[in-house]
Enzyme design. Structure first.
Site, mmCIF file in Angstrom:
data_model
loop_
_atom_site.group_PDB
_atom_site.id
_atom_site.type_symbol
_atom_site.label_atom_id
_atom_site.label_comp_id
_atom_site.label_asym_id
_atom_site.label_seq_id
_atom_site.Cartn_x
_atom_site.Cartn_y
_atom_site.Cartn_z
ATOM 1 N N ARG A 118 37.408 84.837 71.748
ATOM 2 C CA ARG A 118 38.108 84.032 72.050
ATOM 3 C C ARG A 118 39.620 84.697 71.301
ATOM 4 N NH1 ARG A 118 39.447 78.084 68.739
ATOM 5 N NH2 ARG A 118 38.395 77.535 70.753
ATOM 6 N N GLN B 119 35.554 73.998 77.037
ATOM 7 C CA GLN B 119 35.386 73.060 76.567
ATOM 8 C C GLN B 119 35.588 71.939 77.273
ATOM 9 O OE1 GLN B 119 37.044 71.888 73.099
ATOM 10 N NE2 GLN B 119 36.231 70.118 74.357
ATOM 11 N N CYS C 187 39.812 67.469 72.829
ATOM 12 C CA CYS C 187 39.501 68.764 72.488
ATOM 13 C C CYS C 187 38.734 68.529 71.100
ATOM 14 C CB CYS C 187 39.785 69.465 73.291
ATOM 15 S SG CYS C 187 41.118 70.253 72.538
HETATM 16 N N1 NVA Z 1 45.418 73.934 73.067
HETATM 17 C C1 NVA Z 1 44.886 74.466 71.809
HETATM 18 C C2 NVA Z 1 43.327 73.732 71.965
HETATM 19 C C3 NVA Z 1 42.539 74.518 70.680
HETATM 20 C C4 NVA Z 1 40.994 74.314 70.977
HETATM 21 C C5 NVA Z 1 44.978 76.088 71.214
HETATM 22 O O1 NVA Z 1 45.170 76.978 72.612
HETATM 23 O O2 NVA Z 1 45.444 76.070 70.373
HETATM 24 N N1 CP Z 2 37.761 72.775 70.726
HETATM 25 C C1 CP Z 2 37.785 73.759 70.123
HETATM 26 O O1 CP Z 2 37.640 74.507 70.909
HETATM 27 O O2 CP Z 2 37.745 73.678 68.612
HETATM 28 P P1 CP Z 2 37.461 75.073 67.603
HETATM 29 O O3 CP Z 2 39.265 75.803 68.130
HETATM 30 O O4 CP Z 2 38.100 74.873 66.238
HETATM 31 O O5 CP Z 2 36.374 76.159 68.185
#
Ligand code: NVA
Ligand code: CP
Length: 302
Positions: A103, A133, A261
């Site tokens: 990530r 997701q 999500c």
């Molecule tokens: N769009 C959000 C999704 C989190 C799961 C982000 O990138 O923070």
């Molecule tokens: N939806 C999602 O990816 O959640 P987190 O940021 O908690 O991993």
């Protein structure tokens, strides 16, 4: 088959449907308490440059349930945080572990990691995409609606990483996708263009009601994503009319379903009432991250 899971459009519809079939099988086995150690003795490294609750826990628990092991690496505590090149990291990690979930911010960095690694790389969210997701989201809809491929989906809110992965899903699966974003927050034009070239049916609007009218699935996400914290206030202003609430739901199909999500800011992008209401499948969606990702890992690393 692909070595990596970086972006939904890298995969064919048949391949993604096979992942859904395996998800169903693994979820059933997990619920029955039947062992399914498809990754016995295998190890997944999880690299996080952004925060996470669901992604971290579901990948780690998923590896355990598959008979393997997962290790958490935060970039700030590894040499990556001190500038070790991605290509060296990828080559070294390929000699220790059987797969990497990452990530991070840039999609290009994840692609570079994939190029220089001999092992599968899984995208656990970048600024551009969140493919795991959206796989969980679609799987969840399929559990509630047999005709999930023929439904009308709508996205209300920011044209962000989640919206981009939905655009890709519309290209691969062929369902109709309507996107309502405020002026200046539309999804990336190139991603839309590429999806349309693949045959995606996508409508863009700045009117949430237009997107929601008769739609079967309503979907949203936070107004300020990770890394955009300093824009929070101006975004709250720009997105004020882009809330999923009962009034918007009244325009949708009577049996519409609502996705998010998570994490959510209740009473900002979605009301507490809708999240807790009968149309919400948001917590099934969160659970399915676990089951879908187990199928993705078993497919890539098995
Ligand atoms: N769009 C959000 C999704 C989190 C799961 C982000 O990138 O923070
Ligand atoms: N939806 C999602 O990816 O959640 P987190 O940021 O908690 O991993």
């Amino acid at each position: 088959m692909n070595k990596d899971f970086l972006c939904l459009t890298d995969w064919s519809r048949d391949e993604l449907e096979q992942i859904f079939n395996l998800t169903r099988e693994l979820k059933d086995k997990q619920k029955r308490g039947e062992a399914h150690h498809l990754l016995k003795g295998k190890t997944l490294a999880m690299i996080f440059e952004k925060s996470s609750t669901r992604t971290r826990v579901s990948f780690e628990v998923g590896m355990f349930q598959l008979g393997g092991h997962a290790l958490f690496l935060s970039s700030s505590n590894t040499q990556m945080g001190r500038g070790e090149p991605i290509k060296d990291t990828g080559r070294v990690m390929s000699r220790y572990v059987d797969g990497i979930m990452i990530r991070t911010f840039s999609q290009a960095a994840v692609e570079e990691l994939a190029r220089c690694s001999e092992i599968p790389i899984i995208n656990g969210l970048t600024d551009s995409y969140h493919p795991c997701q959206v796989m969980a989201d679609l799987f969840t809809v399929s559990e509630h609606r047999d005709n999930w491929r023929d439904l009308t989906y709508c996205w209300i809110g920011d044209g962000n990483n989640m919206a981009h992965s939905w655009i890709n899903a519309a290209a691969v699966f062929g369902f109709e996708l309507r996107i309502a974003t405020p002026h200046g927050y539309a999804p990336d034009a190139q991603i839309i263009e590429r999806a349309r070239e693949m045959g995606a049916r996508i409508t863009l609007t700045q009117r949430p009601v237009e997107a929601a009218e008769g739609a079967h699935i309503l979907n949203t996400d936070v107004w300020a994503s990770m890394g955009q914290e300093s824009e929070q206030r101006e975004r709250a202003e720009a997105f004020r009319d882009f809330q999923i609430n009962q009034a918007l739901l009244d325009y949708a199909a009577p049996d519409s379903l609502v996705l998010h999500c998570l994490p959510a800011h209740r009473d900002e992008e979605i009301t507490d009432e809708v999240m807790e209401g009968p149309h919400s499948i948001i917590f099934d969606e969160a659970e399915n991250r676990l089951h879908v990702q187990k199928a993705i890992m078993a497919t890539l690393m098995g």
